[in-house]
Design a protein around this motif. Structure first.
Motif, PDB file in Angstrom:
ATOM      1  N   ARG A  24      -3.313   5.270  -6.775  1.00  0.00           N
ATOM      2  CA  ARG A  24      -4.459   5.018  -5.892  1.00  0.00           C
ATOM      3  C   ARG A  24      -4.188   3.852  -4.953  1.00  0.00           C
ATOM      4  O   ARG A  24      -4.600   3.879  -3.801  1.00  0.00           O
ATOM      5  N   ALA A  25      -3.503   2.828  -5.428  1.00  0.00           N
ATOM      6  CA  ALA A  25      -3.155   1.691  -4.564  1.00  0.00           C
ATOM      7  C   ALA A  25      -2.302   2.162  -3.387  1.00  0.00           C
ATOM      8  O   ALA A  25      -2.490   1.699  -2.246  1.00  0.00           O
ATOM      9  N   ALA A  26      -1.394   3.094  -3.636  1.00  0.00           N
ATOM     10  CA  ALA A  26      -0.562   3.626  -2.551  1.00  0.00           C
ATOM     11  C   ALA A  26      -1.420   4.388  -1.548  1.00  0.00           C
ATOM     12  O   ALA A  26      -1.241   4.246  -0.326  1.00  0.00           O
ATOM     13  N   ILE A  27      -2.357   5.185  -2.042  1.00  0.00           N
ATOM     14  CA  ILE A  27      -3.247   5.943  -1.158  1.00  0.00           C
ATOM     15  C   ILE A  27      -4.084   4.989  -0.309  1.00  0.00           C
ATOM     16  O   ILE A  27      -4.238   5.192   0.908  1.00  0.00           O
ATOM     17  N   LEU A  28      -4.614   3.938  -0.924  1.00  0.00           N
ATOM     18  CA  LEU A  28      -5.432   2.968  -0.192  1.00  0.00           C
ATOM     19  C   LEU A  28      -4.613   2.255   0.874  1.00  0.00           C
ATOM     20  O   LEU A  28      -5.107   2.007   1.976  1.00  0.00           O
ATOM     21  N   LYS A  29      -3.374   1.921   0.552  1.00  0.00           N
ATOM     22  CA  LYS A  29      -2.501   1.268   1.530  1.00  0.00           C
ATOM     23  C   LYS A  29      -2.284   2.179   2.738  1.00  0.00           C
ATOM     24  O   LYS A  29      -2.404   1.750   3.886  1.00  0.00           O
ATOM     25  N   VAL A  30      -2.001   3.448   2.469  1.00  0.00           N
ATOM     26  CA  VAL A  30      -1.773   4.405   3.556  1.00  0.00           C
ATOM     27  C   VAL A  30      -3.033   4.539   4.411  1.00  0.00           C
ATOM     28  O   VAL A  30      -2.973   4.498   5.647  1.00  0.00           O
ATOM     29  N   LEU A  31      -4.186   4.699   3.768  1.00  0.00           N
ATOM     30  CA  LEU A  31      -5.444   4.834   4.515  1.00  0.00           C
ATOM     31  C   LEU A  31      -5.729   3.602   5.366  1.00  0.00           C
ATOM     32  O   LEU A  31      -6.140   3.713   6.517  1.00  0.00           O
ATOM     33  N   SER A  32      -5.521   2.432   4.798  1.00  0.00           N
ATOM     34  CA  SER A  32      -5.854   1.199   5.516  1.00  0.00           C
ATOM     35  C   SER A  32      -4.916   0.938   6.687  1.00  0.00           C
ATOM     36  O   SER A  32      -5.287   0.262   7.638  1.00  0.00           O
ATOM     37  N   GLU A  33      -3.708   1.496   6.626  1.00  0.00           N
ATOM     38  CA  GLU A  33      -2.729   1.274   7.693  1.00  0.00           C
ATOM     39  C   GLU A  33      -2.659   2.417   8.701  1.00  0.00           C
ATOM     40  O   GLU A  33      -1.981   2.303   9.721  1.00  0.00           O
ATOM     41  N   ALA A  34      -3.348   3.513   8.418  1.00  0.00           N
ATOM     42  CA  ALA A  34      -3.255   4.693   9.296  1.00  0.00           C
ATOM     43  C   ALA A  34      -3.858   4.398  10.660  1.00  0.00           C
ATOM     44  O   ALA A  34      -5.001   3.976  10.766  1.00  0.00           O
ATOM     45  N   GLY A  35      -3.082   4.623  11.684  1.00  0.00           N
ATOM     46  CA  GLY A  35      -3.574   4.465  13.048  1.00  0.00           C
ATOM     47  C   GLY A  35      -3.983   5.797  13.646  1.00  0.00           C
ATOM     48  O   GLY A  35      -4.359   5.878  14.809  1.00  0.00           O
ATOM     49  N   ASP A  36      -3.897   6.842  12.832  1.00  0.00           N
ATOM     50  CA  ASP A  36      -4.241   8.186  13.286  1.00  0.00           C
ATOM     51  C   ASP A  36      -5.317   8.747  12.364  1.00  0.00           C
ATOM     52  O   ASP A  36      -6.015   7.998  11.704  1.00  0.00           O
ATOM     53  N   HIS A  37      -5.446  10.037  12.317  1.00  0.00           N
ATOM     54  CA  HIS A  37      -6.459  10.705  11.501  1.00  0.00           C
ATOM     55  C   HIS A  37      -5.750  11.667  10.549  1.00  0.00           C
ATOM     56  O   HIS A  37      -5.779  12.885  10.759  1.00  0.00           O
ATOM     57  N   PRO A  38      -5.106  11.149   9.503  1.00  0.00           N
ATOM     58  CA  PRO A  38      -4.338  12.033   8.632  1.00  0.00           C
ATOM     59  C   PRO A  38      -5.217  12.939   7.778  1.00  0.00           C
ATOM     60  O   PRO A  38      -6.331  12.572   7.408  1.00  0.00           O
ATOM     61  N   ASP A  39      -4.692  14.123   7.486  1.00  0.00           N
ATOM     62  CA  ASP A  39      -5.373  15.001   6.537  1.00  0.00           C
ATOM     63  C   ASP A  39      -4.866  14.666   5.131  1.00  0.00           C
ATOM     64  O   ASP A  39      -3.994  13.797   4.963  1.00  0.00           O
ATOM     65  N   ALA A  40      -5.410  15.331   4.122  1.00  0.00           N
ATOM     66  CA  ALA A  40      -5.056  15.010   2.734  1.00  0.00           C
ATOM     67  C   ALA A  40      -3.565  15.229   2.469  1.00  0.00           C
ATOM     68  O   ALA A  40      -2.935  14.415   1.778  1.00  0.00           O
ATOM     69  N   SER A  41      -3.005  16.284   3.022  1.00  0.00           N
ATOM     70  CA  SER A  41      -1.574  16.553   2.807  1.00  0.00           C
ATOM     71  C   SER A  41      -0.707  15.459   3.411  1.00  0.00           C
ATOM     72  O   SER A  41       0.289  15.042   2.812  1.00  0.00           O
ATOM     73  N   GLU A  42      -1.081  14.993   4.592  1.00  0.00           N
ATOM     74  CA  GLU A  42      -0.321  13.920   5.232  1.00  0.00           C
ATOM     75  C   GLU A  42      -0.484  12.613   4.458  1.00  0.00           C
ATOM     76  O   GLU A  42       0.474  11.853   4.289  1.00  0.00           O
TER      77      GLU A  42
END
Length: 141
Positions: A24-42
């Motif tokens: 979950r920490a990895a998922i949160l890091k990705v979400l917080s750093e995303a500059g785009d609109h990723p889908d769940a697979s991305e």
């Protein structure tokens, strides 16, 4: 985004009784750093670059918990899987390029004023809104 954004996401999960694992920490890091609109697979792909044991099911459960807390926004643009962004961004609208799938954020004071005027003329007050413009670049003759 910064560490404060990841911390807000983590606190929202903790408030919902969700344990913060490495996955979950990895998922949160990705979400917080995303500059785009990723889908769940991305999100899953990016999170696995950080923590290879992240499962797609964990991504979906984490997104559902964050959405329930109002910490992320789910966008369902026509013809594409749901995409996600953190809710702490300033208000903006979206242009969806129907040929490439690109999502472009924009802000327009003219559009915001016009929406307020229309709602007022019809006896309403705007509480919230989403504007999605589905566009393509003009074809060359």
């Amino acid at each position: 985004m910064d560490d404060a954004s990841a911390d807000r996401l983590e606190q929202a999960l903790r408030a919902d009784g969700v344990r913060i694992t490495r996955q979950r920490a990895a998922i949160l890091k990705v979400l917080s750093e995303a500059g785009d609109h990723p889908d769940a697979s991305e999100l899953h792909r990016r999170a696995r670059d950080i923590e290879e044991t992240v499962s797609l099911a964990t991504v979906y459960r984490t997104l559902a918990a964050l959405e329930a807390q109002g910490i992320i926004h789910r966008h369902v643009f026509e013809g594409t899987p749901a995409r996600f962004e953190t809710a702490d961004l300033p208000h903006h609208d979206h242009i969806i390029d129907i040929e490439t799938g690109d999502v472009i954020e924009f802000q327009s004071e003219k559009i915001e004023r016009l929406q307020q005027e229309i709602a007022k003329e019809l006896g309403y007050e705007v509480v919230r809104h989403r504007l999605e413009l589905y566009c393509r670049r003009p074809r060359k003759p």
